[in-house]
Design a protein around this motif. Structure first.
Motif, short mmCIF file in Angstrom:
data_model
loop_
_atom_site.label_atom_id
_atom_site.label_comp_id
_atom_site.label_asym_id
_atom_site.label_seq_id
_atom_site.Cartn_x
_atom_site.Cartn_y
_atom_site.Cartn_z
N UNK A 143 0.80 -1.23 0.00
CA UNK A 143 0.00 0.00 0.00
C UNK A 143 0.83 1.28 0.00
N UNK A 144 1.98 1.26 0.66
CA UNK A 144 2.81 2.47 0.70
C UNK A 144 3.48 2.75 -0.65
N UNK A 145 3.59 1.74 -1.52
CA UNK A 145 4.08 2.00 -2.87
C UNK A 145 3.12 2.94 -3.59
N UNK A 146 1.84 2.65 -3.48
CA UNK A 146 0.83 3.52 -4.06
C UNK A 146 0.82 4.86 -3.34
N UNK A 147 0.97 4.82 -2.02
CA UNK A 147 0.98 6.04 -1.24
C UNK A 147 2.09 6.99 -1.64
N UNK A 148 3.26 6.46 -1.92
CA UNK A 148 4.39 7.32 -2.31
C UNK A 148 4.15 7.99 -3.65
N UNK A 149 3.54 7.26 -4.59
CA UNK A 149 3.19 7.86 -5.88
C UNK A 149 2.11 8.92 -5.70
N UNK A 150 1.16 8.64 -4.82
CA UNK A 150 0.09 9.62 -4.56
C UNK A 150 0.67 10.89 -3.94
N UNK A 151 1.67 10.76 -3.08
CA UNK A 151 2.33 11.94 -2.50
C UNK A 151 2.91 12.82 -3.60
N UNK A 152 3.61 12.18 -4.53
CA UNK A 152 4.23 12.95 -5.61
C UNK A 152 3.18 13.66 -6.46
N UNK A 153 2.11 12.94 -6.78
CA UNK A 153 1.06 13.54 -7.61
C UNK A 153 0.31 14.65 -6.88
N UNK A 154 0.26 14.58 -5.57
CA UNK A 154 -0.42 15.61 -4.77
C UNK A 154 0.47 16.80 -4.48
N UNK A 155 1.77 16.63 -4.65
CA UNK A 155 2.73 17.69 -4.30
C UNK A 155 3.05 18.57 -5.50
N UNK A 156 3.72 19.66 -5.22
CA UNK A 156 4.10 20.59 -6.27
C UNK A 156 5.27 20.06 -7.11
N UNK A 157 5.86 18.95 -6.72
CA UNK A 157 6.91 18.33 -7.54
C UNK A 157 6.36 17.88 -8.89
N UNK A 158 5.05 17.65 -8.95
CA UNK A 158 4.41 17.20 -10.20
C UNK A 158 3.52 18.29 -10.78
N UNK A 159 3.92 19.55 -10.61
CA UNK A 159 3.05 20.67 -10.97
C UNK A 159 2.74 20.77 -12.46
N UNK A 160 3.54 20.10 -13.33
CA UNK A 160 3.28 20.15 -14.76
C UNK A 160 2.67 18.83 -15.25
N UNK A 161 2.15 18.04 -14.32
CA UNK A 161 1.58 16.74 -14.64
C UNK A 161 0.09 16.76 -14.35
N UNK A 162 -0.71 16.49 -15.37
CA UNK A 162 -2.15 16.39 -15.15
C UNK A 162 -2.78 15.56 -16.27
N UNK A 163 -3.88 14.90 -15.94
CA UNK A 163 -4.61 14.10 -16.90
C UNK A 163 -3.99 12.75 -17.21
#
Length: 254
Positions: A216-236
């Motif tokens: 579950x934390x594997x998914x959690x770590x990816x979710x953290x990145x997607x929720x953070x500003x580190x992925x600010x140019x990533x959408x859709x």
């Protein structure tokens, strides 16, 4: 404690069980405050000064609206929505009833729509917000007996793209995670129910090039990145996280 989500306010549906626990734990480790929205109370060890529980039946539209409002009133705002809660059962098209189909769609597809709709005005106020939907590799392919589940998850992937297109200009990003096999209490019960569970475990492990099953934390770590500003140019986007399982072609040998 890291701080990629420091001060961020999040709703995680189903955040007290299965994959949701991994997402909740990683969000808290990264500094977020989390509202766990689900029907049954989460385990006590998940609750802390950074988490709280909101009871809601996600098949009930009034519960969804009330839950989002309760979270916003307590937090004073909302930055992140994780649509994680879902159900799965194995029935072919001929075996499924119309009620079965409606139940699958209500929880897996309609609830994320209603949650996103209720959260949108609050996310918009933040200027920088993120929605993370939990899809599945079965939204890209299918296991036997999963027409309803596969359809609902493919719908989530399409919904993700549409939200990204419509609301990107408002500072709201939306991405999906498509997990493969992730260890959980339910997955363990499922394997243990097999006639030759030890063989099933060996064959399941062999399907994954990385040599292990997901946590579950594997998914959690990816979710953290997607929720953070580190992925600010990533959408859709839909991110497959399956240890390489869907990239490994089977060989016609024993």
């Amino acid at each position: 404690m890291a701080d990629r989500l420091a001060g961020r306010l999040a709703i995680i549906t189903g955040g007290g069980r299965g994959i949701g626990v991994g997402i909740t734990r990683r969000f808290v480790e990264e500094g977020a405050k989390v509202a766990i929205v689900q029907r049954n109370p989460p385990p006590d060890e998940i609750l802390s000064d950074r988490t709280f529980y909101v009871k809601a039946d996600l098949a009930n539209s009034e519960h969804i609206v009330s839950a989002v409002q309760a979270v916003v009133e307590r937090f004073g705002g909302l930055d992140i929505l994780v649509n994680n809660a879902g159900i799965m059962f194995e029935k072919t098209v001929e075996e499924m009833t119309e009620t079965d189909w409606d139940q699958m769609m209500n929880i897996n597809l309609k609830a994320p729509f209603l949650l996103t709709k209720a959260a949108m005005p609050h996310l918009r106020k933040r200027g920088i917000a993120s929605i993370v939907n939990i899809g599945s590799i079965e939204g890209l392919a299918s296991n036997p007996g999963h027409p309803g589940y596969s359809a609902s998850k493919a719908g989530i992937h399409g919904f993700t793209a549409a939200i990204a297109v419509d609301h990107g200009h408002e500072g709201i990003r939306c991405n999906a995670i498509a997990p493969g096999w992730i260890n959980s209490e339910l997955s363990e019960i499922y394997i243990d129910s097999m006639a030759d569970s030890s063989r099933v475990r060996r064959e399941l492990l062999a399907m994954h090039p990385v040599g292990r099953l997901g946590e579950p934390t594997d998914v959690g770590s990816l979710a953290v990145w997607l929720a953070s500003e580190e992925s600010s140019f990533v959408t859709g986007q839909v991110y497959v996280i399956d240890g390489g399982r869907t990239k490994k072609l089977p060989l016609p040998i024993g």
